[in-house]
Write a protein that holds these residues in place. Structure first.
Motif, PDB file in Angstrom:
ATOM      1  N   GLU B 227       0.831  -1.212   0.000  1.00  0.00           N
ATOM      2  CA  GLU B 227       0.000   0.000   0.000  1.00  0.00           C
ATOM      3  C   GLU B 227       0.865   1.261   0.000  1.00  0.00           C
ATOM      4  N   LEU B 228       1.930   1.265   0.807  1.00  0.00           N
ATOM      5  CA  LEU B 228       2.797   2.445   0.867  1.00  0.00           C
ATOM      6  C   LEU B 228       3.686   2.557  -0.373  1.00  0.00           C
ATOM      7  N   ARG B 229       4.090   1.423  -0.921  1.00  0.00           N
ATOM      8  CA  ARG B 229       4.996   1.467  -2.074  1.00  0.00           C
ATOM      9  C   ARG B 229       4.280   1.921  -3.357  1.00  0.00           C
ATOM     10  N   GLN B 230       2.936   1.833  -3.370  1.00  0.00           N
ATOM     11  CA  GLN B 230       2.207   2.311  -4.548  1.00  0.00           C
ATOM     12  C   GLN B 230       2.295   3.828  -4.694  1.00  0.00           C
ATOM     13  N   ASN B 231       2.433   4.528  -3.570  1.00  0.00           N
ATOM     14  CA  ASN B 231       2.522   5.994  -3.594  1.00  0.00           C
ATOM     15  C   ASN B 231       3.723   6.477  -2.779  1.00  0.00           C
ATOM     16  N   PRO B 232       4.931   6.165  -3.231  1.00  0.00           N
ATOM     17  CA  PRO B 232       6.108   6.543  -2.432  1.00  0.00           C
ATOM     18  C   PRO B 232       6.217   8.055  -2.216  1.00  0.00           C
ATOM     19  N   ASP B 233       5.612   8.852  -3.118  1.00  0.00           N
ATOM     20  CA  ASP B 233       5.671  10.316  -2.956  1.00  0.00           C
ATOM     21  C   ASP B 233       4.997  10.758  -1.661  1.00  0.00           C
ATOM     22  N   LEU B 234       4.108   9.935  -1.148  1.00  0.00           N
ATOM     23  CA  LEU B 234       3.370  10.320   0.071  1.00  0.00           C
ATOM     24  C   LEU B 234       4.064   9.832   1.340  1.00  0.00           C
ATOM     25  N   ASN B 235       5.191   9.156   1.195  1.00  0.00           N
ATOM     26  CA  ASN B 235       5.892   8.628   2.372  1.00  0.00           C
ATOM     27  C   ASN B 235       7.060   9.545   2.736  1.00  0.00           C
ATOM     28  N   GLN B 236       7.017  10.134   3.920  1.00  0.00           N
ATOM     29  CA  GLN B 236       8.063  11.076   4.312  1.00  0.00           C
ATOM     30  C   GLN B 236       9.217  10.393   5.022  1.00  0.00           C
ATOM     31  N   ILE B 237       8.961   9.232   5.632  1.00  0.00           N
ATOM     32  CA  ILE B 237      10.004   8.569   6.425  1.00  0.00           C
ATOM     33  C   ILE B 237      10.218   7.150   5.905  1.00  0.00           C
ATOM     34  N   PRO B 238      11.404   6.880   5.331  1.00  0.00           N
ATOM     35  CA  PRO B 238      11.698   5.504   4.923  1.00  0.00           C
ATOM     36  C   PRO B 238      12.112   4.667   6.133  1.00  0.00           C
ATOM     37  N   PHE B 239      11.921   3.383   6.024  1.00  0.00           N
ATOM     38  CA  PHE B 239      12.094   2.477   7.168  1.00  0.00           C
ATOM     39  C   PHE B 239      13.484   2.490   7.797  1.00  0.00           C
ATOM     40  N   ILE B 240      14.505   2.913   7.025  1.00  0.00           N
ATOM     41  CA  ILE B 240      15.886   2.823   7.555  1.00  0.00           C
ATOM     42  C   ILE B 240      16.080   3.601   8.850  1.00  0.00           C
ATOM     43  N   HIS B 241      15.218   4.587   9.121  1.00  0.00           N
ATOM     44  CA  HIS B 241      15.382   5.411  10.327  1.00  0.00           C
ATOM     45  C   HIS B 241      14.695   4.825  11.554  1.00  0.00           C
ATOM     46  N   VAL B 242      13.900   3.782  11.353  1.00  0.00           N
ATOM     47  CA  VAL B 242      12.944   3.389  12.392  1.00  0.00           C
ATOM     48  C   VAL B 242      13.385   2.125  13.134  1.00  0.00           C
ATOM     49  N   SER B 243      13.255   2.155  14.460  1.00  0.00           N
ATOM     50  CA  SER B 243      13.642   1.009  15.292  1.00  0.00           C
ATOM     51  C   SER B 243      12.467   0.088  15.610  1.00  0.00           C
TER      52      SER B 243
END
Lengths: 258, 325
Positions: B227-243
């Motif tokens: 669902e998130l990968r269909q609209n990457p423009d709407l994602n402000q935080i990529p998973f690499i930052h998240v614990s």
């Protein structure tokens, strides 16, 4: 004989502030009466002015009055919903910043238009602590025009601030330039009694307009510092049209006007 | 801060794992919007203390944490809780009663400090604050700064523009970077890896997250990666930052989440009334925080009626014509 429409102190303050806003201005607004002034200007004298919030929303539709600059009501139908680093950059950047007029409130103001929104008493151990700068210091540092909205009382118009949060003319004359600030900061003060501005050379506050029913002497009685009243004239009271638009189109439920 | 495919854990565990006594912490949102309140209440229930809190304009979460005695040091631009408390009440009391160490900045300064942290820089410059007491009044003494390696030696530094008068600036203020141990934000949508989609204003959440050593995301909706990968423009935080990712519906209540629910002005007022009086505040905390097991329990005490009253209208993203006290 001139007939003056009946109005409340809040209504005349709102109209006086709205008259400061020019067509094409970007209005940096807080909530409450300052937002109402921005909405009144847009509806009365500055249809192409744009309301802008430090949280990053610009030109929001405002179908309902927001109660905070993070109210979800400002996020609806905005031109853009961005973030703090963007909104302050818009003001720090002279290209857009020079079009910004801000409306700020404060607990204290001094004769140079410096504002205190931090504390009463000693900073480290205050009698009363307020919310703090928020974006107030930023916008008063960056943009050429700021309206300070105040209740006119001696304890608020003080000789010396308990804390200098947001810059006006600092110590007057060229002190803003000496400190490294651009020209700007608080340029007009709108109260429940009159409208004050700042002398171009000395940077000191003087009385420009007093409201019908208020005398310059009464304003001096409510001001701790000395202020030039020699050039003051009576303000034109709100017109029937201004009051009608303010009441019917801006705050029909009187959420802010009371 | 891993690339594991599944970072979903219960909130209680996430707080136990990442928030320690003495942690340097920042929380997302702004005054009465998108505060990670479920996480804040869990921190309070776990009686974590001695926190060093970094805040731009914080509100409900800040005041609950200070009110519960979790915070000992605070760097802040603004503490306000909307109409219910234009100045946060427990925040003001804690300062008036000398209960916490605090230091004032402006909103832009704090946002830039997070941004510097996110960029890996020691500082960023701004033209804000010249001539004000924000520059001259330090809440943390020089000696204390020297003795604590986690606090920068100087508050703010003014220098002459090293590029002469370029762009018309004669001086600039340097604001030091912040790299919190832990940042907690609440978002509308996240996936199990931690990619986030924020709707409405993002405030300084993105900078706070990217500056932070560990990040807990709580979310309204835990969605499939697809669902998130269909609209990457709407994602402000990529998973690499998240614990860690915690699925907590209504996790920002009583603050607002654009598109989902409004702030509960009635609850905020009740909180403000209680905050003014120590006995009332204790009763309030016992009922809503300590007396419940988790956020679900808290929402049960709040009651479905309030939840229904603040439900967002799909057209505007807020509760149209909601009675606001």
């Amino acid at each position: 004989m001139e007939t003056i429409q009946p109005y409340t102190p809040k209504e005349i303050m709102t109209i006086m502030a709205a008259r400061e806003i020019k067509n094409g201005d970007i209005v940096f607004s807080g909530t409450g009466i300052s937002m109402l002034a921005a909405m009144a200007a847009k509806n009365i004298n500055a249809p192409e002015s744009v309301i802008f919030f430090e949280t990053g929303a610009i030109d929001s539709l405002l179908e309902e009055l927001p109660f905070a600059v993070a109210d979800p009501r400002i996020m609806y139908w905005a031109a853009s919903n961005s973030r703090l680093t963007d909104s302050f950059a818009t003001m720090q950047n002279k290209i857009t910043g020079d079009k910004v007029i801000a409306i700020l409130g404060a607990a204290q103001i001094d004769k140079y238009g410096n504002l205190n929104t931090t504390c009463i008493g000693d900073y480290f151990s205050p009698e009363i602590r307020f919310s703090g700068s928020g974006g107030g210091c930023d916008v008063a540092s960056f943009v050429p025009r700021c309206i300070a909205f105040m209740q006119h009382e001696k304890r608020k118009f003080v000789e010396k601030l308990d804390y200098l949060t947001s810059p006006g003319q600092l110590e007057g004359k060229n002190s803003r330039k000496k400190a490294g600030l651009r020209p700007g900061g608080v340029s007009v003060v709108v109260t429940n009694m009159g409208v004050m501005r700042f002398d171009k050379d000395t940077g000191k506050m003087y009385l420009d307009k007093f409201y019908p029913g208020i005398t310059p002497e009464k304003i001096l009685e409510n001001t701790e510092f000395n202020m030039d009243i020699s050039t003051a004239t009576r303000a034109d009271p709100p017109t029937q049209t201004e009051l009608k638009i303010l009441r019917k189109d801006c705050d029909p439920q009187r959420l802010i006007l009371g | 801060m891993t690339n594991s495919l599944n970072k979903v854990i219960p909130l209680k565990q996430a707080i136990e794992q990442y928030v320690k006594n003495g942690s340097h912490i920042s929380i997302g949102g702004f005054t009465i919007n998108r505060n990670p309140m479920a996480a804040v209440y869990e921190i309070i229930r776990q009686k974590i203390n001695n926190l060093h809190l970094y805040a731009h304009s914080n509100g409900t979460g800040l005041d609950e944490l200070i009110g519960a005695g979790c915070v000992s040091k605070l760097e802040i631009a603004y503490g306000g809780n909307g109409k219910a408390a234009p100045t946060c009440i427990r925040f003001a009391q804690a300062i008036q009663n000398n209960e916490i160490l605090f230091e004032d900045y402006s909103n832009y300064m704090m946002s830039l400090r997070f941004m510097a942290g996110a960029m890996g820089l020691p500082f960023l410059p701004t033209l804000s604050g010249l001539g004000t007491e924000i520059l001259t009044k330090w809440g943390f003494s020089r000696a204390m700064r020297k003795s604590d390696p986690k606090i920068v030696d100087e508050k703010l530094i003014v220098i002459d523009n090293p590029f002469g008068n370029w762009t018309g600036a004669s001086k600039v203020v340097l604001v030091p970077a912040i790299n919190p141990d832990i940042t907690i934000i609440h978002v509308q949508k996240a996936d199990a890896m931690g990619t986030c989609s924020i709707q409405g204003l993002s405030f300084a959440d993105i900078e706070q997250v990217k500056a932070s050593k560990q990040v807990i995301v709580t979310c309204e909706k835990l969605v499939d990666k697809e669902e998130l990968r269909q609209n990457p423009d709407l994602n402000q935080i990529p998973f690499i930052h998240v614990s860690a990712v915690c699925h907590v519906p209504l996790g920002a209540y009583p603050t607002a989440v654009f598109g989902h629910y409004d702030y509960d002005s009635r609850y905020l007022r009740k909180f403000a009334m209680a905050a003014k009086n120590p006995d009332e505040f204790k009763k309030y905390q016992d009922k809503y925080i300590y007396g419940v097991k988790d956020h679900k329990g808290f929402l049960n005490v709040v009651g479905q009626k309030r939840i229904d009253a603040i439900k967002a209208d799909p057209r505007t993203g807020y509760a149209v014509n909601m009675k606001r006290d």
